[in-house]
Design an enzyme around this catalytic site. Structure first.
Site, short mmCIF file in Angstrom:
data_model
loop_
_atom_site.label_atom_id
_atom_site.label_comp_id
_atom_site.label_asym_id
_atom_site.label_seq_id
_atom_site.Cartn_x
_atom_site.Cartn_y
_atom_site.Cartn_z
N HIS A 14 10.00 60.72 10.04
CA HIS A 14 9.78 60.35 8.64
C HIS A 14 10.29 58.93 8.39
CE1 HIS A 14 8.53 64.31 7.90
NE2 HIS A 14 9.42 64.74 7.04
N ARG B 20 20.14 75.53 -1.62
CA ARG B 20 20.70 74.16 -1.62
C ARG B 20 21.28 73.74 -2.97
NH1 ARG B 20 15.75 71.06 0.98
NH2 ARG B 20 15.89 71.92 3.08
N THR C 106 9.90 82.03 15.60
CA THR C 106 8.58 81.73 16.16
C THR C 106 7.88 80.55 15.48
OG1 THR C 106 7.50 83.29 14.69
CG2 THR C 106 8.22 84.15 16.81
N CYS D 2 14.29 67.18 5.09
CA CYS D 2 14.18 66.22 6.19
C CYS D 2 14.06 64.78 5.72
CB CYS D 2 13.00 66.59 7.10
SG CYS D 2 11.48 66.97 6.22
#
Lengths: 350, 350, 350, 350
Positions: D242, D110, D12, D149
């Protein structure tokens, strides 16, 4: 089918670019010429045009030499005009005289009694004016205009209501995107963190044009529809997509579900039901309490659908609602192309 | 003169910060306590408050411990409330009961028959309700509210017209700044390059509040003014400053110069003519065709002046005009402080 | 003290307006003439100037006739130039020849060996160049330039570090406000919901100017400071206030508290410590992890203070930090006025 | 081919919605389940999800009940995780243990030595880590992360340079869109007419992740590439896209045309050359002096292409350039889907 060759007049500006972009891969039309002002003629379109759209510039047009807006150099049956109004006043008749059908975004000829302001879903029959226009003006071509970008979405919505209930009084307050002012258009210092409650000449257009489009074609011309519009027009920091808040008094009041059904069930006239640019659907009604919104809804139906929402009771008139329409697609270049498709369908070409 | 000690309830939010900032160096009032929610109590204001105003946080308040909103801990004659409406409903009466005059930005008590919505220039006499309020509710203090930020500027303008011409019908469409939604308020993803044509509960307030403020104080309470308002409210990407487009039908029509004079010559009632927050002038009319604008005009009169422009004829009612007012100063904290000054002047304190 | 009469050249543009606004009520200077291009000459400033500042246009200047930029018509000891660079190249020497001290925002003469780029806090001694300038050019007046708006804040910060630690290498990336491009400047369609990673000629200026200002005045001119700058310059959707991200290698490394102290304790040279425009303080360091920010910090010290924050270790060089400075005040008109004050203080006027 | 059933965890939120939208009509994957927090479970996705994308919500998913993020209720071979990092830390291993391949946008895993940060064009071989991961952790599934990102576009560009010239030092300054902060994310009051020169934890990620992705897979894990990055990260008022300004020192300098060719000619490894999400092209170089720009270039290659421009000489290192990449498509959901395609292609599924 061999495509119909078309030209775009004033092709380097904001609306001109939109024409070039929307006509890429059009099933019926093919851009064979682009024109521009002295500054750009005889240079390659791809070099001289400061392209401001996210969609890439169509490959073939990139290599075209920009021509002067002169019908002796640009002989095509269909011309799309993105000229500024003062230039349109001089140049569009030259193309009409030379035999082109001119589909114009400019306001220069909109208010002439023998020139239609055309929305295929609303008044396809107004092309009946062209016979008189040709005879009055000794033109073998003709000029067809599309309405001001703010008039567009509201007129389509009003049409649905007029058909079912009749119209008496309309309050319209617009919140308009900066792309409506062309390029370079609105300086960023003027609109950043700001609203400008004024757009030159706009309120007059919005109070006039819907009544002409919703009027009746009679022998003597268009009889404007018999209702009154009061408009306030505002510029807001939005790139594309005009919002119009409407309060409406109808001849005959109705409860909200009935009004909503009239809007949602609105079908375009048969003749424009299956044109390449016919929006699917013509009007969409959004249920969410906070829609339509420019960023979320302007792309609906590839920018051709009119998006309506927030239908509710008005304490002064009958109903309130909000209309959104993409101003450079539905309200400008896309609308002109749709008009040209209508005339092809009506057999009025050539 | 020794300054009157005051508290700010809900001092860490957007409006609470504005109270703290505007009360720095106030000639009559001195902030001696700030309150906040559980998250912030017993911490230093300077540490727990994410200050979002360009003006620096006032030095002394920085060191205050944030207190709970509890009248037994915060005993002061004057309380400014920046509480959200649900909390205001519970907490504000506790302070009124304990003897404080509560000046509230919340809508919780605005529509109670014995609670005034107060604008000093418009209805200073409505403080006459407080006697009934105290007697009805057995309070030694009282609650005084200020109107919704959008109602503020339009009501001041309507007052000038009501006095001279009477009012019948008002059509109001707002373009409202994001600061009206508090902090964090409107997510940037919702409003960047966008308009939201909906603000929860706002249209109801705008259709109701001006009529109460412009109504007559009678023995049984306020008799709302006898005209009707239709409102559309929109959020736009502007930081501060609410614009309202108004179309107005008056009891008695008048030519534009006469209307303009009525607006420009509007003088506040004697009692509020020389308070510390009295805007100089109360209303200013801008001649430029494209004013008022939020970025250029919101700071007029330190954010307390109502800025009007674009007076013109309306094809449906009598006149159109545009009103601008600073929503967090005139329409919120500054308005409350001005109200408190009025009650001091009226001798209603202590 | 009788005020010194001054003129503003190019007074109708964005920087010109800022001069007019900042010089209102200046304790030493009084605007007695404003000049403009052919389009505006011989008309009243108040009518021909599209004023774009929130502060109101100063009353007396409103009534001035705009004059041509001609020293025979505008004889004053001090001239502030907001001319575009090409015009500055021709017109500024005419005023210098005629005896005026010209304080210029243009880049036209910045890189001439006998023209100082001046920041009072950084290199007040560079006014020593004027003797050579006058003798070289046979001028009785002189030209003094202020740096590019992006160079300004970073040079003030670098000065504090150079004094204590020496400088070797500087990496600078700017996020610049649209007002830096003048008016109409950046079209809204170009910058709304966007970043433009390019500003013509800007990176060259930012790589050059700080070294000249931080250089040593020698007999033969300025010996540029012996460090290297690499710059990326970007336009962002901000109205006022340039942010510069800096990574810096110093001759001598130091721990962060020592570096911070050097920045915070930086004092301007005695000669400019008490001028009317001396920022109080010259540099402010913000402790919050997310400052400086244009909207919150550009107004610090009436737009004249350099705001620094986010000092941290750099993995490649020594330190990283962020600098903010108001580009049309500190970085343009306000900086020029401050320079003029310095020359008055140094007795270099008349 | 029967489609592989997949689930979206945290469906969501902003990135979750992007997963749902991009997976509509995916040739290999079909969304069969969506999960959410307690607030939304057991309600229809179409009702509980405040959809913020301009693309319409896919029809079938609208009717799905939102499930808890529990592997016993959601048994699918492939799971896309848009969970916030703290939740990802707990929930992702549960799915990996239960046998799902988890493609995660979260930073939680990560930096674990046995978890790859994967970009198909850059380090497809790093999936070799999964064997160790499964054996270390006794999982039948696995976790594969995609980079932050901001790291994404710059790492793809750096890969092209590393292959040809080697890398030594990289300066990176980002100008990041608000969608990177999720929804509601950045309050409009914080970012309108503003820049925030700070994003929590971002600079650390940008200095670390590219080196891991560009490192070598060895028996003991990934040996990070041997170069150093210094990063400044900024939030700007842009919705999507970006921008990163890069200055780069390579092992081996080269003239600009050679560097440009290395960027333009970069080909993805064979294994990911023809996946459904493979950008066409992987990198595009724009010649215009002022590109890439978020509004104009973020949609290139359906938001999957890395757009590079402004290659020029750096006075401190070797070269400067600007990189743009769509942060919620290439840098988040689209990147994860692309990673999943790679693992299918590598036969690592099931």
């Amino acid at each position: 089918m061999k495509k119909i060759p078309v030209a775009v007049l004033g092709a380097t500006g904001a609306v001109g670019q939109r024409f070039v972009q929307l006509l890429e891969n059009h099933p019926w039309f093919e851009v064979v010429a682009v024109t521009g002002s002295d500054r750009s003629t005889n240079q390659k379109y791809g070099q001289v045009c400061r392209w401001i759209l996210p969609e890439p510039m169509p490959k073939p047009v990139k290599e075209y030499l920009v021509l002067p807006s002169d019908p002796s150099l640009v002989e095509v049956p269909v011309v799309f005009s993105a000229l500024p109004s003062e230039k349109a006043r001089v140049i569009e008749p030259e193309f009409a005289r030379a035999g082109s059908l001119v589909f114009s975004n400019a306001s220069a000829y909109r208010y002439e009694p023998d020139v239609p302001i055309l929305l295929p879903e609303v008044n396809p029959g107004h092309t009946g004016l062209l016979a008189a226009q040709r005879s009055n003006r000794q033109w073998s071509g003709a000029i067809v205009t599309n309405p001001n970008c703010t008039s567009t979405g509201m007129t389509i919505t009003l049409k649905a209501l007029q058909d079912t209930f009749g119209l008496r009084r309309v309050f319209a307050v617009s919140l308009q995107a900066v792309s409506g002012a062309g390029y370079p258009g609105v300086p960023s210092l003027d609109i950043m963190d700001n609203v400008i409650p004024f757009i030159g000449g706009e309120e007059e257009k919005v109070e006039l044009e819907p009544r002409k489009m919703l009027g009746r074609l009679e022998e003597t011309g268009i009889q404007p529809a018999d209702f009154v519009i009061s408009a306030h027009t505002n510029r807001v920091p939005v790139s594309d997509g005009h919002v119009v808040c409407l309060s409406i008094e109808m001849d005959q009041s109705a409860d909200l579900p009935t009004v909503r059904r009239a809007i949602e069930d609105y079908l375009p006239p048969e003749v424009c039901a299956e044109l390449p640019s016919t929006p699917k659907p013509v009007i969409i009604y959004r249920d969410e309490p906070d829609r339509p919104q420019p960023r979320l809804d302007r792309g609906t139906g590839d920018g051709m659908t009119t998006v309506v929402g927030r239908l509710r009771t008005d304490p002064l008139l009958h109903i309130k609602l909000v209309v959104l329409s993409h101003n450079t697609i539905r309200g400008a270049a896309g609308g002109s192309i749709y008009n040209a498709e209508l005339l092809v369908q009506q057999g009025m070409l050539g």
